[in-house]
Write a protein that holds these residues in place. Structure first.
Motif, PDB file in Angstrom:
ATOM      1  N   ILE A   1       5.858  -2.868  -7.857  1.00 56.39           N
ATOM      2  CA  ILE A   1       6.090  -2.110  -6.623  1.00 56.39           C
ATOM      3  C   ILE A   1       7.589  -1.889  -6.514  1.00 56.39           C
ATOM      4  CG2 ILE A   1       5.943  -2.166  -4.097  1.00 56.39           C
ATOM      5  CD1 ILE A   1       3.477  -4.049  -4.509  1.00 56.39           C
TER       6      ILE A   1
ATOM      7  N   TYR B   1       2.887   2.835  -0.706  1.00 57.78           N
ATOM      8  CA  TYR B   1       1.820   2.589  -1.678  1.00 57.78           C
ATOM      9  C   TYR B   1       0.482   2.459  -0.964  1.00 57.78           C
ATOM     10  CZ  TYR B   1       5.257   1.523  -5.360  1.00 57.78           C
ATOM     11  OH  TYR B   1       6.263   1.600  -6.280  1.00 57.78           O
TER      12      TYR B   1
ATOM     13  N   VAL C   1       3.362  -1.183   1.564  1.00 59.79           N
ATOM     14  CA  VAL C   1       2.070  -1.244   0.875  1.00 59.79           C
ATOM     15  C   VAL C   1       0.980  -1.313   1.929  1.00 59.79           C
ATOM     16  CG1 VAL C   1       0.641  -2.464  -0.803  1.00 59.79           C
ATOM     17  CG2 VAL C   1       3.139  -2.481  -1.049  1.00 59.79           C
TER      18      VAL C   1
END
Length: 278
Positions: A26, A32, A182
Motif C-alpha cells: 500500500i 484503496y 484503505v
C-alpha cells in the motif's frame, strides 16, 4: 509505505485459515478499495495491518517497522475506523480534546470542515446521538487525525442515502498525496467512484490488485444485447435489458468500471487476473 509480506493467519478457536502466504503493498497518495465477499477476511486484514492482530507467519511493515509491535511512533500514523465501535458518554469537545493529543497532525480546522459537511456541530453530547450520527462524528475525527494511514471497515454501513453522499464528499476533503486510505467494503456502489487502487481477495488469497487506470486501459465494461454473444468477451452475465460484458479494451476508449462484474469475473475465471499483472 505498507508492506504485507507472506503473512499467514488463522483464528485459534475456529481453526479457520484466513490467509496463507499473502502479500501486497500500500503506497501513499491513494484511496484503496479492499474488496471481497463477506467472511473472506477483509476486516482481519485491516487488523493485521494496524497490529491489532499478529500473523502466525510473515510481517506487516510500515516504513520498515513491524506494526504488531504497536510502537508509539507507528501508532500515531495509523487510525482505524472499525465497523462497530463505542464512543464515550461525554461532550464531543471533551472527546476531541482528550484524544487528539495522540495524533500530532490533528487538524481542528479539518474536523470542523468534516462536521459541517455532515451537517453536524461541535456542540453535541455523544450519548444523545443515533448510531448513524456517531459514525459521522467518528469518521470526522478519523479524517482530522491526518494520519498517514487510515483504515476504514464498511464505513457506509448504518448511513442513510444522503449521508453516504456526504461521506464521499467528506472523504474527498481529507485525501491527499501524503496519506493512504484503505476502505474495506462489500457495498461497492456506495464508494466505487472514490477508489484509484483495488485489492481483490477471495478465500485466503489475493485475486488481483490494480490501479483504476490500469483496469480501464486493459478492459471494457459494456451492456450488450442478450441474443448477440461476441467472441471478444472474457466474461458476461445476464442483467436487466441484456448482458453485462467484460472484454479487452482494444480501442483505447475508457469505460466506467463495473466493480461487481469485474470481481465476479475474477472469482469465476481467475485467469483473467493475468491481464492486470505488471
Amino acid at each position: 509505505m505498507i508492506e504485507i509480506k507472506n503473512i499467514s493467519f488463522s483464528y485459534k478457536k475456529s481453526k479457520k485459515r484466513v490467509y496463507t502466504d499473502f502479500s501486497t503493498t500500500i503506497e501513499e497518495g491513494g484511496i484503496y478499495g479492499l474488496l471481497g465477499r463477506n467472511g473472506t477476511g477483509k476486516s482481519t486484514l485491516l487488523y493485521l495491518i494496524c497490529g491489532l492482530l499478529k500473523p502466525q507467519k510473515g510481517t506487516c511493515l510500515m516504513d520498515g517497522n513491524d506494526t504488531s509491535l504497536r510502537k508509539a511512533e507507528t501508532l500515531r500514523d495509523i487510525f482505524i475506523v472499525p465497523e462497530e465501535f463505542e464512543l464515550s458518554s461525554s461532550t464531543l469537545n471533551n472527546y476531541v480534546n482528550t484524544n487528539k493529543v495522540f495524533y500530532p497532525r490533528f487538524s481542528d480546522e479539518m474536523f470542523n470542515q468534516c462536521l459541517e459537511s455532515f451537517n453536524l456541530s461541535r456542540d453535541l453530547h455523544l450519548s444523545s446521538l443515533s448510531m448513524g450520527m456517531k459514525k459521522k462524528v467518528f469518521i470526522s475525527f478519523a479524517l482530522a487525525t491526518q494520519t498517514r494511514l487510515l483504515l476504514m471497515d464498511e464505513p457506509t454501513n448504518g448511513l442513510d442515502i444522503p449521508s453516504k453522499s456526504q461521506f464521499r464528499k467528506t472523504l474527498s476533503l481529507a485525501s491527499d498525496n501524503e496519506r493512504a486510505i484503505v476502505i474495506s467494503t462489500h457495498q461497492v456502489k456506495d464508494v466505487e467512484q472514490l477508489f484509484d487502487h483495488y485489492i481483490f481477495i477471495e478465500e485466503d488469497c489475493l485475486l488481483a490488485e490494480s490501479t483504476a487506470t490500469a483496469i480501464t486501459e486493459k478492459f471494457r465494461f459494456d451492456m450488450r444485447d442478450i441474443s448477440q454473444p461476441q467472441d471478444d468477451e472474457l466474461f458476461s452475465r445476464p442483467s436487466f435489458g441484456g448482458r453485462e460484458c467484460l472484454s479487452l479494451n482494444t480501442t483505447g476508449e475508457d469505460t466506467p468500471i463495473n466493480l461487481e462484474l469485474l470481481f465476479t469475473a475474477l472469482v469465476e475465471k481467475p485467469e483473467i487476473a493475468k491481464y492486470l499483472k505488471k
